[in-house]
Design a protein around this motif. Structure first.
Motif, PDB file in Angstrom:
ATOM      1  N   PHE A  73      54.025 -74.814 -13.412  1.00  0.00           N
ATOM      2  CA  PHE A  73      54.385 -74.438 -14.780  1.00  0.00           C
ATOM      3  C   PHE A  73      54.192 -75.629 -15.727  1.00  0.00           C
ATOM      4  CE2 PHE A  73      57.912 -71.886 -17.229  1.00  0.00           C
ATOM      5  CZ  PHE A  73      57.028 -71.702 -18.289  1.00  0.00           C
ATOM      6  N   ALA A  74      54.593 -76.816 -15.273  1.00  0.00           N
ATOM      7  CA  ALA A  74      54.468 -78.016 -16.112  1.00  0.00           C
ATOM      8  C   ALA A  74      53.016 -78.297 -16.467  1.00  0.00           C
ATOM      9  CB  ALA A  74      55.091 -79.217 -15.403  1.00  0.00           C
ATOM     10  N   LYS A  75      52.120 -78.128 -15.507  1.00  0.00           N
ATOM     11  CA  LYS A  75      50.696 -78.375 -15.772  1.00  0.00           C
ATOM     12  C   LYS A  75      50.171 -77.405 -16.838  1.00  0.00           C
ATOM     13  CE  LYS A  75      49.420 -80.405 -11.312  1.00  0.00           C
ATOM     14  NZ  LYS A  75      48.675 -80.210 -10.036  1.00  0.00           N
ATOM     15  N   ILE A  76      50.593 -76.161 -16.778  1.00  0.00           N
ATOM     16  CA  ILE A  76      50.153 -75.175 -17.763  1.00  0.00           C
ATOM     17  C   ILE A  76      50.697 -75.519 -19.143  1.00  0.00           C
ATOM     18  CG2 ILE A  76      50.447 -72.756 -18.462  1.00  0.00           C
ATOM     19  CD1 ILE A  76      50.290 -72.061 -15.455  1.00  0.00           C
ATOM     20  N   VAL A  77      51.978 -75.915 -19.213  1.00  0.00           N
ATOM     21  CA  VAL A  77      52.566 -76.304 -20.507  1.00  0.00           C
ATOM     22  C   VAL A  77      51.833 -77.500 -21.087  1.00  0.00           C
ATOM     23  CG1 VAL A  77      54.643 -77.179 -21.647  1.00  0.00           C
ATOM     24  CG2 VAL A  77      54.835 -75.336 -19.965  1.00  0.00           C
ATOM     25  N   LYS A  78      51.486 -78.463 -20.255  1.00  0.00           N
ATOM     26  CA  LYS A  78      50.786 -79.653 -20.744  1.00  0.00           C
ATOM     27  C   LYS A  78      49.384 -79.313 -21.255  1.00  0.00           C
ATOM     28  CE  LYS A  78      53.433 -82.988 -18.007  1.00  0.00           C
ATOM     29  NZ  LYS A  78      53.937 -83.808 -19.113  1.00  0.00           N
ATOM     30  N   GLU A  79      48.785 -78.282 -20.713  1.00  0.00           N
ATOM     31  CA  GLU A  79      47.483 -77.829 -21.209  1.00  0.00           C
ATOM     32  C   GLU A  79      47.615 -77.109 -22.547  1.00  0.00           C
ATOM     33  OE1 GLU A  79      45.853 -75.295 -18.231  1.00  0.00           O
ATOM     34  OE2 GLU A  79      45.671 -76.880 -16.722  1.00  0.00           O
ATOM     35  N   GLU A  80      48.598 -76.240 -22.676  1.00  0.00           N
ATOM     36  CA  GLU A  80      48.724 -75.370 -23.845  1.00  0.00           C
ATOM     37  C   GLU A  80      49.541 -75.989 -24.974  1.00  0.00           C
ATOM     38  OE1 GLU A  80      47.138 -72.664 -24.297  1.00  0.00           O
ATOM     39  OE2 GLU A  80      46.387 -72.243 -22.279  1.00  0.00           O
ATOM     40  N   ALA A  81      50.560 -76.766 -24.647  1.00  0.00           N
ATOM     41  CA  ALA A  81      51.473 -77.319 -25.658  1.00  0.00           C
ATOM     42  C   ALA A  81      51.955 -78.688 -25.211  1.00  0.00           C
ATOM     43  CB  ALA A  81      52.654 -76.374 -25.866  1.00  0.00           C
ATOM     44  N   PRO A  82      51.067 -79.677 -25.250  1.00  0.00           N
ATOM     45  CA  PRO A  82      51.403 -80.987 -24.686  1.00  0.00           C
ATOM     46  C   PRO A  82      52.520 -81.724 -25.396  1.00  0.00           C
ATOM     47  CG  PRO A  82      49.289 -81.052 -25.837  1.00  0.00           C
ATOM     48  CD  PRO A  82      49.681 -79.608 -25.748  1.00  0.00           C
ATOM     49  N   GLN A  83      52.915 -81.260 -26.591  1.00  0.00           N
ATOM     50  CA  GLN A  83      54.008 -81.928 -27.298  1.00  0.00           C
ATOM     51  C   GLN A  83      55.377 -81.554 -26.729  1.00  0.00           C
ATOM     52  OE1 GLN A  83      52.718 -79.111 -28.353  1.00  0.00           O
ATOM     53  NE2 GLN A  83      54.323 -77.894 -29.310  1.00  0.00           N
ATOM     54  N   ILE A  84      55.417 -80.539 -25.871  1.00  0.00           N
ATOM     55  CA  ILE A  84      56.684 -80.125 -25.256  1.00  0.00           C
ATOM     56  C   ILE A  84      57.020 -81.075 -24.108  1.00  0.00           C
ATOM     57  CG2 ILE A  84      57.824 -78.309 -23.922  1.00  0.00           C
ATOM     58  CD1 ILE A  84      56.224 -76.261 -25.507  1.00  0.00           C
ATOM     59  N   GLN A 112      51.364 -67.569 -21.203  1.00  0.00           N
ATOM     60  CA  GLN A 112      51.822 -66.864 -22.395  1.00  0.00           C
ATOM     61  C   GLN A 112      53.087 -67.511 -22.956  1.00  0.00           C
ATOM     62  OE1 GLN A 112      50.454 -64.607 -24.220  1.00  0.00           O
ATOM     63  NE2 GLN A 112      52.200 -64.284 -25.598  1.00  0.00           N
ATOM     64  N   ILE A 113      53.996 -67.890 -22.088  1.00  0.00           N
ATOM     65  CA  ILE A 113      55.222 -68.552 -22.540  1.00  0.00           C
ATOM     66  C   ILE A 113      54.891 -69.867 -23.229  1.00  0.00           C
ATOM     67  CG2 ILE A 113      57.331 -69.705 -21.752  1.00  0.00           C
ATOM     68  CD1 ILE A 113      57.524 -67.542 -19.571  1.00  0.00           C
ATOM     69  N   ALA A 114      54.004 -70.660 -22.643  1.00  0.00           N
ATOM     70  CA  ALA A 114      53.629 -71.950 -23.239  1.00  0.00           C
ATOM     71  C   ALA A 114      53.028 -71.757 -24.625  1.00  0.00           C
ATOM     72  CB  ALA A 114      52.644 -72.675 -22.323  1.00  0.00           C
ATOM     73  N   LYS A 115      52.193 -70.740 -24.785  1.00  0.00           N
ATOM     74  CA  LYS A 115      51.584 -70.475 -26.090  1.00  0.00           C
ATOM     75  C   LYS A 115      52.636 -70.059 -27.117  1.00  0.00           C
ATOM     76  CE  LYS A 115      47.009 -69.124 -24.342  1.00  0.00           C
ATOM     77  NZ  LYS A 115      46.055 -67.999 -24.134  1.00  0.00           N
ATOM     78  N   GLU A 116      53.620 -69.276 -26.668  1.00  0.00           N
ATOM     79  CA  GLU A 116      54.685 -68.832 -27.580  1.00  0.00           C
ATOM     80  C   GLU A 116      55.565 -69.985 -28.041  1.00  0.00           C
ATOM     81  OE1 GLU A 116      55.304 -64.382 -25.614  1.00  0.00           O
ATOM     82  OE2 GLU A 116      56.594 -66.054 -25.038  1.00  0.00           O
ATOM     83  N   LEU A 117      55.721 -70.989 -27.186  1.00  0.00           N
ATOM     84  CA  LEU A 117      56.598 -72.113 -27.521  1.00  0.00           C
ATOM     85  C   LEU A 117      55.905 -73.175 -28.364  1.00  0.00           C
ATOM     86  CD1 LEU A 117      58.487 -72.610 -24.127  1.00  0.00           C
ATOM     87  CD2 LEU A 117      59.197 -71.265 -26.116  1.00  0.00           C
ATOM     88  N   LYS A 118      54.590 -73.175 -28.386  1.00  0.00           N
ATOM     89  CA  LYS A 118      53.847 -74.239 -29.064  1.00  0.00           C
ATOM     90  C   LYS A 118      54.234 -74.439 -30.527  1.00  0.00           C
ATOM     91  CE  LYS A 118      49.238 -76.195 -29.678  1.00  0.00           C
ATOM     92  NZ  LYS A 118      47.827 -76.119 -29.265  1.00  0.00           N
ATOM     93  N   PRO A 119      54.460 -73.384 -31.328  1.00  0.00           N
ATOM     94  CA  PRO A 119      54.792 -73.603 -32.741  1.00  0.00           C
ATOM     95  C   PRO A 119      56.149 -74.262 -32.979  1.00  0.00           C
ATOM     96  CG  PRO A 119      53.969 -71.363 -32.386  1.00  0.00           C
ATOM     97  CD  PRO A 119      54.257 -71.951 -31.046  1.00  0.00           C
ATOM     98  N   PHE A 120      56.936 -74.459 -31.924  1.00  0.00           N
ATOM     99  CA  PHE A 120      58.280 -74.988 -32.113  1.00  0.00           C
ATOM    100  C   PHE A 120      58.359 -76.501 -31.908  1.00  0.00           C
ATOM    101  CE2 PHE A 120      58.704 -70.492 -31.424  1.00  0.00           C
ATOM    102  CZ  PHE A 120      59.594 -70.130 -32.425  1.00  0.00           C
ATOM    103  N   GLY A 121      57.217 -77.153 -32.030  1.00  0.00           N
ATOM    104  CA  GLY A 121      57.199 -78.608 -32.118  1.00  0.00           C
ATOM    105  C   GLY A 121      57.630 -79.323 -30.857  1.00  0.00           C
TER     106      GLY A 121
END
Length: 481
Positions: free
Chosen positions: A169-180, A127-136
């Motif tokens: 956590f990093a693996k989940i972020v890379k799946e949901e918002a790889p630009q982070i 959920q956190i990764a999805k929330e951060l995705k719009p912030f480039g």
């Protein structure tokens, strides 16, 4: 103003970032910081915590436990940062999202530090990764200073568990918002004399080194770590000072060791918190060692070093460019280091590149990728001499960052006219000087727009159809009589 060129924003030789708010100070809005410092930063660092299963949550812990007897800043049940109000059962209307929008509107990228409960299930992290995705192209620093023993994550979990959580956590972020970009902030090489000395908890953090995009360390040339529970005095045991050469050597050897452990792959290395504490040196000499460190960086050609973050803009102690007025937390008192830092901001070594390319014409589409990758326009201007008036007026309701004579300006949606005379207060121009007004368009809301196409998470587009109007006058309206 008939001719315009395309211009591209590119990385500086060394990035400059800035901390804005923590357990030691409140967040300061980006309009104030930009007007004070004269240019944007690459990243603005903000610090939050997320312990949603704790009974005190979501209150800030120093408020929830205001009557608790503590003897150290991190004695509370969880870290005394601002509560992250998103996540499961949260929303993105409050913080840190409003601050993130403010940062990105002003042409900067977000560096979010998040201390977080390592026992949380994947659904919380996703959920956190999805929330951060719009912030480039932001940076996410998870459970920083994790080789220490003061933060809640170190007190509740082993070093091995902290490393494993970072990887999960990093693996989940890379799946949901790889630009982070994921920032791993661990320890450093301890024994500088020993050949191939390890980094602290090297085995426990080896997988984290590998999956992280950026390596980080928090280190200060001088720090009063007993603040605010004692007064720093000579001969005391609550402060530390490191000579500049030794400080740089430790960073260099840490990067080299982590590269060796990481199969020979060197990742960009940053200092996510950096300063010289005025509690130790006194405010009059606070900037001296920082200036020496800057000269050391430049002379060593440290291509592994990606940048440092000044911690911080305003501080209740003496770790800020300003001190928070004890009578009014909304007021900052500039310190002598502010002038030193403004000189560093103007050093070409730390300035982003501004590359003018081919001619173009309106309408033109401006692309904002981030503070190190954006495409705008440059309008050539010839100045007869230093002007008395210089203003720019727009018909279109755009969100813009503009640079003229080394000074940056912000135009918010709804603002029509921007006074640009401060570009000449400190830097007058010679008669006949030619320069360009450079214009970029970060996201008007601070978030990228999913409707803009497949690359929406990494790029934001704005179309400009009308040329702005410049009012330049070289004489006062009437002389003082």
């Amino acid at each position: 103003m008939d001719k315009i060129k395309k211009v591209k924003l590119t990385p500086a030789a060394c990035g400059l970032d800035l901390g804005d708010g923590s357990e030691r100070a409140e967040y300061v809005n980006q309009d104030y910081i930009l007007n004070t410092l004269g240019r944007p930063h690459r990243n603005i660092g903000i610090m939050y915590t997320y312990y949603p299963k704790d009974k005190e949550w979501p209150e800030r812990i120093s408020v929830a436990c205001k009557d608790m007897e503590i003897h150290f800043q991190w004695d509370y049940p969880y870290d005394d940062y601002f509560p992250y109000r998103g996540g499961l059962d949260g929303d993105t209307k409050g913080e840190p999202f409003q601050q993130m929008r403010d940062i990105r509107r002003h042409g900067q990228d977000v560096a979010l530090t998040l201390t977080i409960d390592c026992s949380l299930e994947d659904e919380y992290l996703r959920q956190i990764a999805k929330e951060l995705k719009p912030f480039g192209r932001m940076r996410l620093r998870i459970n920083h200073e994790c080789a220490g023993d003061w933060f809640t994550h170190n007190q509740r979990f082993s070093y091995k568990e902290i490393g494993e959580f970072f990887v999960r956590f990093a693996k989940i972020v890379k799946e949901e918002a790889p630009q982070i970009s994921l920032v791993f902030c661990g320890g450093a090489v301890g024994d500088l004399e020993a050949e191939d000395a390890p980094v602290q908890y090297e085995e426990e953090f080896k997988e984290a080194f590998d999956i992280a995009d950026i390596w980080s360390n928090d280190c200060y040339l001088a720090l009063h770590y007993g603040w605010p529970f004692d007064v720093c005095e000579k001969g005391g045991d609550s402060y530390a000072m490191t000579p500049v050469d030794l400080f740089f050597e430790r960073l260099d050897k840490t990067s080299k060791r982590m590269t060796k452990v990481n199969h020979g792959e060197c990742k960009p290395f940053v200092i996510s918190e950096f300063n010289t504490d005025g509690d130790v040196t006194g405010p009059m000499h606070q900037g001296d060692s920082i200036k020496r460190f800057v000269e050391k960086l430049k002379s060593e050609n440290a291509d592994w070093f990606d940048g440092f973050s000044m911690y911080q803009f305003r501080d209740r102690g003496r770790l800020g460019l300003e001190i928070e007025d004890p009578n009014n937390s909304a007021v900052g008192i500039p310190q002598p280091i502010l002038k030193d830092y403004k000189d560093i901001l103007k050093d070409p070594f730390f300035l982003p590149g501004l590359e003018e390319t081919e001619d173009t014409a309106l309408p033109v589409t401006l692309r904002w990728g981030g503070a190190e990758d954006a495409e705008g326009i440059a309008i050539p201007i010839t100045f007869e001499k230093t002007p008395e008036f210089c203003e720019i007026t727009f018909e279109e309701d755009l969100n813009l960052m503009m640079e003229l004579n080394g000074r940056w300006f912000y135009k918010a949606p709804g603002t029509k006219t921007v006074d640009m005379m401060s570009a000449f207060f400190e830097t007058p121009v010679e008669p006949g000087t030619e320069m360009t007004l450079k214009i970029f368009a970060p996201p008007a809301t601070g978030e990228n727009d999913p409707s803009q196409g497949e690359d929406w998470a990494v790029n934001y587009y704005t179309t400009m159809t009308k040329m702005p109007q410049l009012r330049i006058r070289y004489e006062e309206i009437q002389e003082v009589l």
